[in-house]
Design a protein around this motif. Sequence first.
Motif, PDB file in Angstrom:
ATOM      1  N   VAL A   3      59.127  54.741  51.473  1.00  0.00           N
ATOM      2  CA  VAL A   3      59.490  55.898  50.663  1.00  0.00           C
ATOM      3  C   VAL A   3      58.797  57.143  51.192  1.00  0.00           C
ATOM      4  O   VAL A   3      59.366  58.229  51.227  1.00  0.00           O
ATOM      5  N   VAL A   4      57.554  56.967  51.616  1.00  0.00           N
ATOM      6  CA  VAL A   4      56.753  58.063  52.179  1.00  0.00           C
ATOM      7  C   VAL A   4      56.277  57.649  53.557  1.00  0.00           C
ATOM      8  O   VAL A   4      55.791  56.521  53.736  1.00  0.00           O
ATOM      9  N   GLU A   5      56.389  58.559  54.518  1.00  0.00           N
ATOM     10  CA  GLU A   5      55.954  58.250  55.871  1.00  0.00           C
ATOM     11  C   GLU A   5      55.449  59.509  56.560  1.00  0.00           C
ATOM     12  O   GLU A   5      56.045  60.584  56.432  1.00  0.00           O
ATOM     13  N   ALA A   6      54.339  59.391  57.255  1.00  0.00           N
ATOM     14  CA  ALA A   6      53.799  60.491  58.048  1.00  0.00           C
ATOM     15  C   ALA A   6      53.357  59.953  59.401  1.00  0.00           C
ATOM     16  O   ALA A   6      52.798  58.856  59.483  1.00  0.00           O
ATOM     17  N   LYS A   7      53.635  60.717  60.444  1.00  0.00           N
ATOM     18  CA  LYS A   7      53.254  60.325  61.801  1.00  0.00           C
ATOM     19  C   LYS A   7      52.587  61.498  62.509  1.00  0.00           C
ATOM     20  O   LYS A   7      53.175  62.568  62.623  1.00  0.00           O
ATOM     21  N   GLY A   8      51.363  61.280  62.945  1.00  0.00           N
ATOM     22  CA  GLY A   8      50.634  62.318  63.668  1.00  0.00           C
ATOM     23  C   GLY A   8      50.476  63.599  62.886  1.00  0.00           C
ATOM     24  O   GLY A   8      50.439  64.695  63.467  1.00  0.00           O
ATOM     25  N   LEU A   9      50.362  63.492  61.548  1.00  0.00           N
ATOM     26  CA  LEU A   9      50.333  64.668  60.677  1.00  0.00           C
ATOM     27  C   LEU A   9      49.035  65.452  60.847  1.00  0.00           C
ATOM     28  O   LEU A   9      47.937  64.905  60.714  1.00  0.00           O
ATOM     29  N   MET A  10      49.179  66.747  61.121  1.00  0.00           N
ATOM     30  CA  MET A  10      48.028  67.634  61.263  1.00  0.00           C
ATOM     31  C   MET A  10      48.256  68.871  60.398  1.00  0.00           C
ATOM     32  O   MET A  10      49.373  69.381  60.293  1.00  0.00           O
ATOM     33  N   LYS A  11      47.167  69.341  59.779  1.00  0.00           N
ATOM     34  CA  LYS A  11      47.231  70.567  58.987  1.00  0.00           C
ATOM     35  C   LYS A  11      45.952  71.357  59.172  1.00  0.00           C
ATOM     36  O   LYS A  11      44.846  70.830  59.014  1.00  0.00           O
ATOM     37  N   SER A  12      46.121  72.624  59.534  1.00  0.00           N
ATOM     38  CA  SER A  12      44.976  73.510  59.768  1.00  0.00           C
ATOM     39  C   SER A  12      45.114  74.755  58.917  1.00  0.00           C
ATOM     40  O   SER A  12      46.217  75.212  58.610  1.00  0.00           O
ATOM     41  N   PHE A  13      43.975  75.334  58.548  1.00  0.00           N
ATOM     42  CA  PHE A  13      43.918  76.604  57.836  1.00  0.00           C
ATOM     43  C   PHE A  13      42.958  77.513  58.588  1.00  0.00           C
ATOM     44  O   PHE A  13      41.773  77.184  58.732  1.00  0.00           O
ATOM     45  N   GLY A  14      43.464  78.633  59.077  1.00  0.00           N
ATOM     46  CA  GLY A  14      42.601  79.577  59.784  1.00  0.00           C
ATOM     47  C   GLY A  14      41.906  78.978  60.986  1.00  0.00           C
ATOM     48  O   GLY A  14      40.750  79.325  61.269  1.00  0.00           O
ATOM     49  N   GLY A  15      42.577  78.073  61.662  1.00  0.00           N
ATOM     50  CA  GLY A  15      41.992  77.453  62.844  1.00  0.00           C
ATOM     51  C   GLY A  15      41.114  76.249  62.535  1.00  0.00           C
ATOM     52  O   GLY A  15      40.645  75.583  63.453  1.00  0.00           O
ATOM     53  N   LYS A  16      40.877  75.955  61.252  1.00  0.00           N
ATOM     54  CA  LYS A  16      40.057  74.797  60.880  1.00  0.00           C
ATOM     55  C   LYS A  16      40.964  73.617  60.561  1.00  0.00           C
ATOM     56  O   LYS A  16      41.843  73.709  59.693  1.00  0.00           O
ATOM     57  N   SER A  17      40.766  72.500  61.230  1.00  0.00           N
ATOM     58  CA  SER A  17      41.595  71.309  61.035  1.00  0.00           C
ATOM     59  C   SER A  17      41.146  70.555  59.788  1.00  0.00           C
ATOM     60  O   SER A  17      39.978  70.188  59.671  1.00  0.00           O
ATOM     61  N   ILE A  18      42.085  70.334  58.876  1.00  0.00           N
ATOM     62  CA  ILE A  18      41.814  69.564  57.660  1.00  0.00           C
ATOM     63  C   ILE A  18      42.354  68.144  57.817  1.00  0.00           C
ATOM     64  O   ILE A  18      41.676  67.169  57.502  1.00  0.00           O
ATOM     65  N   LEU A  19      43.597  68.029  58.279  1.00  0.00           N
ATOM     66  CA  LEU A  19      44.194  66.730  58.591  1.00  0.00           C
ATOM     67  C   LEU A  19      44.307  66.606  60.099  1.00  0.00           C
ATOM     68  O   LEU A  19      44.788  67.528  60.769  1.00  0.00           O
ATOM     69  N   GLU A  59      55.054  64.719  61.789  1.00  0.00           N
ATOM     70  CA  GLU A  59      56.273  64.504  61.011  1.00  0.00           C
ATOM     71  C   GLU A  59      55.947  63.946  59.627  1.00  0.00           C
ATOM     72  O   GLU A  59      55.038  63.135  59.472  1.00  0.00           O
ATOM     73  N   VAL A  60      56.732  64.398  58.641  1.00  0.00           N
ATOM     74  CA  VAL A  60      56.611  63.899  57.271  1.00  0.00           C
ATOM     75  C   VAL A  60      58.000  63.548  56.772  1.00  0.00           C
ATOM     76  O   VAL A  60      58.947  64.323  56.950  1.00  0.00           O
ATOM     77  N   SER A  61      58.126  62.398  56.129  1.00  0.00           N
ATOM     78  CA  SER A  61      59.412  61.968  55.583  1.00  0.00           C
ATOM     79  C   SER A  61      59.203  61.380  54.197  1.00  0.00           C
ATOM     80  O   SER A  61      58.343  60.527  54.003  1.00  0.00           O
ATOM     81  N   VAL A  62      59.983  61.860  53.221  1.00  0.00           N
ATOM     82  CA  VAL A  62      59.980  61.326  51.863  1.00  0.00           C
ATOM     83  C   VAL A  62      61.433  61.033  51.493  1.00  0.00           C
ATOM     84  O   VAL A  62      62.278  61.939  51.565  1.00  0.00           O
ATOM     85  N   PHE A  63      61.727  59.789  51.163  1.00  0.00           N
ATOM     86  CA  PHE A  63      63.103  59.352  50.948  1.00  0.00           C
ATOM     87  C   PHE A  63      63.971  59.656  52.177  1.00  0.00           C
ATOM     88  O   PHE A  63      65.153  59.980  52.054  1.00  0.00           O
ATOM     89  N   GLY A  64      63.348  59.603  53.362  1.00  0.00           N
ATOM     90  CA  GLY A  64      64.089  59.804  54.596  1.00  0.00           C
ATOM     91  C   GLY A  64      64.350  61.245  54.969  1.00  0.00           C
ATOM     92  O   GLY A  64      65.068  61.516  55.943  1.00  0.00           O
ATOM     93  N   ARG A  65      63.755  62.191  54.206  1.00  0.00           N
ATOM     94  CA  ARG A  65      63.993  63.604  54.479  1.00  0.00           C
ATOM     95  C   ARG A  65      62.682  64.378  54.539  1.00  0.00           C
ATOM     96  O   ARG A  65      61.656  63.941  54.013  1.00  0.00           O
ATOM     97  N   ASP A  66      62.723  65.540  55.165  1.00  0.00           N
ATOM     98  CA  ASP A  66      61.567  66.437  55.226  1.00  0.00           C
ATOM     99  C   ASP A  66      61.366  67.062  53.849  1.00  0.00           C
ATOM    100  O   ASP A  66      62.229  67.810  53.371  1.00  0.00           O
ATOM    101  N   PRO A  67      60.240  66.784  53.161  1.00  0.00           N
ATOM    102  CA  PRO A  67      60.051  67.316  51.803  1.00  0.00           C
ATOM    103  C   PRO A  67      59.970  68.834  51.754  1.00  0.00           C
ATOM    104  O   PRO A  67      60.219  69.441  50.706  1.00  0.00           O
TER     105      PRO A  67
END
Length: 313
Positions: A3-19, A59-67
């Motif tokens: 139902v939920v899938e993430a691959k290589g998910l990265m998230k940064s704020f102001g150059g600081k990596s959180i994920l 990539e992020v997928s929820v129910f097969g789609r980009d949330p």
Amino acid sequence: MAVVEAKGLMKSFGGKSILRGVDIEVSEGEIFGLVGPSGAGKSTLMRTLTGYLKPTKGEVSVFGRDPFRFDAADRRLMSFMPQSFVLYDELSVRKNMNFTAGLYGLKLGRRRQRIREVLKFVELWEDRKKTASRLSGGMKRRLQLAAAIVHEPKLIFVDEPTANLDPILRRKFWDEFRLLSGMGRTIFVTTQYLGEAELCDRVGLLHNGRIIAAGTPEELRRKAFGGEMIELTLGGDPGHVGEHLAALEVVGRVVEVKEEVGENAASRTRLVVENADVALPKVFEVLRDADVRSADLIYPSFDEVFFRLVRGV
């Protein structure tokens, strides 16, 4: 089905990596617990999975789609219960629920039925006329849960639902999650209470923005300790402990020895084995001449599991 899938998910704020490269998968109908200390990135991951935040990479997928591209119909398939209270203090419990149900498009007849059902489910029906400002902190949490499930979503995201609640109320929340799971709902819940991992079907351990391990609670325990653990209490002269340890190494791996001195001198030995049921008869065989006072299967706390897995990163 994922139902939920993430691959290589990265998230940064102001150059600081959180994920930092999160891989995660949540199956239909399971309770998936995301466990980690404050600041690990749990809320950021949840907000990215719900489409509130756009990934920096991956990539992020929820129910097969980009949330992030969900339309209104897609969003009615899921719900999100945040940490803080976001409903209206000046409205009554029932009016808050009526407002929320209306946002999800429930028709008047169905809306009344669902409000009654969910308020009874979270034990707030008798308090339906109270304004939210008169509710205790725990009651406000339960009201938010009712608002999150009033439209019967297939997927429920719950962010730190039991933070700062007493143990009895925390357990009540988890009982409700189990009931929802039994109805076929998929629940993705974050918590900083490591012991709550035991109540999930599967768990992801998040540390410094990375999933360092994922699996059932038992799978994670085995991964942390290398197998199942038996604790033996041996009586007699502590000087003979070395002989016992050498014999036990034939059966498994000795990871800890504690000696108790005095009139009832004994030693407590922890032994890691592949399968405790198979190993125990062998333990008694190799220790047939020893004074074995007890032999118990040990389930280390999830605090110990988490610390061992983090230490191994």
